[in-house]
Design an enzyme around this catalytic site. Structure first.
Site, PDB file in Angstrom:
ATOM      1  N   GLY A   7       0.850  -1.484   0.232  1.00 24.20           N
ATOM      2  CA  GLY A   7      -0.055   0.112  -0.067  1.00 24.20           C
ATOM      3  C   GLY A   7       1.281   1.027  -0.482  1.00 24.20           C
ATOM      4  O   GLY A   7       1.307   1.873   0.878  1.00 24.20           O
ATOM      5  N   ALA A  10       0.132   7.434   0.833  1.00 18.61           N
ATOM      6  CA  ALA A  10       1.904   8.623   0.584  1.00 18.61           C
ATOM      7  C   ALA A  10       2.485   8.523   1.964  1.00 18.61           C
ATOM      8  O   ALA A  10       3.316   8.433   1.982  1.00 18.61           O
ATOM      9  CB  ALA A  10       0.350   9.480   1.781  1.00 18.61           C
ATOM     10  N   LYS A 184      -5.381   6.191  19.369  1.00 21.75           N
ATOM     11  CA  LYS A 184      -4.858   7.473  18.006  1.00 21.75           C
ATOM     12  C   LYS A 184      -6.288   7.022  17.038  1.00 21.75           C
ATOM     13  O   LYS A 184      -6.962   7.900  16.820  1.00 21.75           O
ATOM     14  CB  LYS A 184      -4.013   5.821  17.093  1.00 21.75           C
ATOM     15  CG  LYS A 184      -3.715   6.980  15.650  1.00 21.75           C
ATOM     16  CD  LYS A 184      -3.104   8.187  14.842  1.00 21.75           C
ATOM     17  CE  LYS A 184      -3.063   7.660  13.889  1.00 21.75           C
ATOM     18  NZ  LYS A 184      -1.722   7.498  12.923  1.00 21.75           N
ATOM     19  N   ASN A 188      -8.874  10.011  15.696  1.00 18.63           N
ATOM     20  CA  ASN A 188      -9.762   9.855  14.085  1.00 18.63           C
ATOM     21  C   ASN A 188     -10.959   9.651  14.758  1.00 18.63           C
ATOM     22  O   ASN A 188     -12.146  10.174  14.056  1.00 18.63           O
ATOM     23  CB  ASN A 188      -9.030   8.456  13.910  1.00 18.63           C
ATOM     24  CG  ASN A 188      -8.033   8.010  13.087  1.00 18.63           C
ATOM     25  OD1 ASN A 188      -7.704   9.588  12.852  1.00 18.63           O
ATOM     26  ND2 ASN A 188      -7.484   7.515  13.472  1.00 18.63           N
TER      27      ASN A 188
END
Length: 307
Positions: A7, A10, A184, A188
């Site tokens: 994958g 970015a 985390k 999100n």
């Protein structure tokens, strides 16, 4: 070591680029044709803190044949099962597979394809952006925590942390990474979906009295479900962590806003708020905020006719 980045968006480009600066071989894996062609023809163009073009091999996951020493998973959450199926041929007995995906529940998916002995779970606060096919914008510093899922194979985790530290990725071997993964995910879950639905920046959300009330309710749902699963979570500490993050990221539109509002792409909501709601239902815990947010995001995807 031979390292595959499964994958190469970015974040995959960031890790691939930085690891390529060490004495390790890196191969990028992706299915985006334009991205693959751009990197094959022109190299990976890096902008931001450094300006450089690097030649890195890139191919589709099904084209990879050399057995991996390490595979770092950076695919979108909903594409994870297909990616794991596609890379089965390059996973050997001692191949380490590190998952750094956002969200919850990925270890359950990975276990269906890969033995526990090979699995490492982690969480990262590094960021990165794509400016187009073959162009990665890398700015700022970050860190990551990781842990071997097999308590009898902790050496593997330490080896991977050492490799990542040679690449200046600030890795820490964590004896108990799961609370950090939930923390985390909670960031999100409070910012990604809400800013996408409200079409606002993180700062605008947190400046709203009702927005802040909603954030605190979402945090509470994450904490009570996580605790019921046996995860050590402190609501006061996580609330402070979310608030601190919101100040640092006040001017940003989070990634789900980019996916849903700007680019009309499917979101990872089922692995964030949706995961908390699903887990809550199994545990008999009501999570009305996470449930409603998940339904609203899916409704928005349908309204925009995103397939």
């Amino acid at each position: 070591m031979l390292v595959y980045i499964a994958g190469s968006g970015a974040m995959g480009c960031r890790f691939g680029y930085q690891i390529s600066k060490t004495n390790n071989d890196v191969i990028l894996l992706d299915n985006w044709e334009d991205h693959i062609n751009a990197i094959k023809e022109n190299g990976l163009v890096v902008t931001g803190d450094v300006e450089e073009t690097v030649k890195l091999p890139i191919m589709k996951p099904t084209e990879a044949t050399q057995e991996a020493d390490l595979i770092i998973l950076f695919t979108k959450a909903m594409q994870l099962p297909q990616m794991l199926q596609d890379i089965k041929g390059i996973i050997g007995k001692e191949t380490k597979v590190l998952c750094l995906l956002n969200g919850l529940g990925h270890e359950d998916v990975i276990r269906q394809y890969i033995p526990e002995h090979n699995i490492l779970m982690g969480v990262t606060v590094w960021t990165a952006g794509l400016e187009g096919p073959g162009r990665a914008h890398l700015q700022g510093v970050g860190a990551l925590n990781l842990q071997s899922m097999d308590p009898n194979n902790q050496d593997a985790g330490h080896q991977v942390a050492d490799l990542l530290n040679k690449a200046n990725l600030n890795a820490t071997y964590d004896e108990n990474v799961v609370p950090n993964i939930w923390r985390k995910a909670c960031v999100n879950g409070t910012m990604n979906s809400t800013c996408a639905l409200l079409d606002c920046t993180i700062g605008e959300l947190f400046a709203s009295e009702d927005g802040l009330k909603m954030v605190k309710e979402i945090i509470h749902e994450f904490v009570i479900v996580g605790q019921a699963e046996g995860v050590e979570l402190n609501e006061e500490e996580i609330t402070q962590y979310v608030m601190d993050t919101s100040v640092r990221a006040a001017h940003h539109y989070p990634s789900m806003h980019q996916d849903l509002v700007q680019n009309h792409r499917l979101t990872e909501i089922d692995f964030i708020n949706g995961a908390v709601n699903t887990k809550g239902e199994k545990l008999g815990i009501n999570t009305p905020y996470c449930r409603m947010i998940t339904e609203l995001v899916h409704a928005k995807e349908a309204v925009l006719n995103i397939q």
